[in-house]
Design a protein around this motif. Structure first.
Motif, PDB file in Angstrom:
ATOM      1  N   PRO A   2      31.868  33.729  40.384  1.00 53.60           N
ATOM      2  CA  PRO A   2      31.624  34.940  39.610  1.00 53.60           C
ATOM      3  C   PRO A   2      31.113  36.113  40.447  1.00 53.60           C
ATOM      4  O   PRO A   2      30.926  37.209  39.946  1.00 53.60           O
ATOM      5  N   VAL A   3      30.877  35.892  41.733  1.00 50.54           N
ATOM      6  CA  VAL A   3      30.324  36.939  42.597  1.00 50.54           C
ATOM      7  C   VAL A   3      31.457  37.846  43.068  1.00 50.54           C
ATOM      8  O   VAL A   3      32.406  37.405  43.706  1.00 50.54           O
ATOM      9  N   ASN A   4      31.318  39.139  42.743  1.00 47.92           N
ATOM     10  CA  ASN A   4      32.312  40.113  43.197  1.00 47.92           C
ATOM     11  C   ASN A   4      31.674  41.066  44.204  1.00 47.92           C
ATOM     12  O   ASN A   4      30.496  40.924  44.560  1.00 47.92           O
ATOM     13  N   VAL A   5      32.425  42.023  44.668  1.00 43.32           N
ATOM     14  CA  VAL A   5      31.944  42.972  45.683  1.00 43.32           C
ATOM     15  C   VAL A   5      30.740  43.755  45.155  1.00 43.32           C
ATOM     16  O   VAL A   5      29.767  43.982  45.879  1.00 43.32           O
ATOM     17  N   ALA A   6      30.771  44.166  43.895  1.00 43.87           N
ATOM     18  CA  ALA A   6      29.664  44.932  43.312  1.00 43.87           C
ATOM     19  C   ALA A   6      28.370  44.116  43.327  1.00 43.87           C
ATOM     20  O   ALA A   6      27.301  44.635  43.683  1.00 43.87           O
TER      21      ALA A   6
END
Length: 168
Positions: free
Chosen positions: A122-126
């Motif tokens: 669930p970890v994105n760039v943001a």
């Protein structure tokens, strides 16, 4: 009776007042034990004694006003060097951190597709850049403390002691 030097002037009444027994003082925390003094019986209140900080000694700096001392310190090369060292770290570090923060905010607004790219689960760039904001805050705090300790603290302490010596 010879005048006695008072070592507890810091705990006494403000200058210009006279001491009273602690039991007679409004709001006293504890009552002092009765102590026999020269010329008084046990349990009798001694005569009022003026209290306060000891009178300033007549030394090389007697009569010097605090404002003059602080202005002289502010114009001294040592003070200017301490400020130069502080500004040499604080201004660039603040600029870099604000630039990094604004880059993050602008990336959120200008490139939402880029910020939505998933990196791991669930970890994105943001999320990653947001967590790096916290990490950079701690790193910057550590760098500031290290810089102050190695570059400025000793000189500032010496300047402080010199200033206090001039004010005595």
């Amino acid at each position: 009776m010879a005048q006695q030097e008072r070592f507890d002037w810091w705990a006494a009444e403000p200058a210009g007042r006279t001491a009273t027994t602690p039991a007679g003082r409004a709001g006293a925390r504890t009552a002092a034990p009765a102590v026999a003094r020269q010329g008084t019986a046990v349990g009798e209140a001694p005569a009022a004694v003026p209290v306060g900080p000891p009178a300033p000694a007549a030394g090389p700096h007697a009569g010097v006003e605090a404002g003059q001392v602080y202005r002289a310190v502010q114009q001294s090369p040592a003070f200017r060097e301490i400020r130069r060292s502080y500004r040499g770290f604080a201004f660039p570090a603040t600029g870099l951190f604000l630039g990094w923060y604004l880059l993050y905010v602008l990336a959120q607004a200008a490139a939402p597709e880029l910020m939505r790219i998933r990196l791991a689960g669930p970890v994105n760039v943001a999320w990653l850049l947001g967590l790096l904001q916290f990490a950079s805050t701690f790193v910057l705090t550590w760098l500031y403390a290290r810089n102050a300790r190695t570059e400025r603290d000793r000189a500032a302490l010496e300047l402080r002691w010199d200033t206090q010596d001039q004010l005595r």
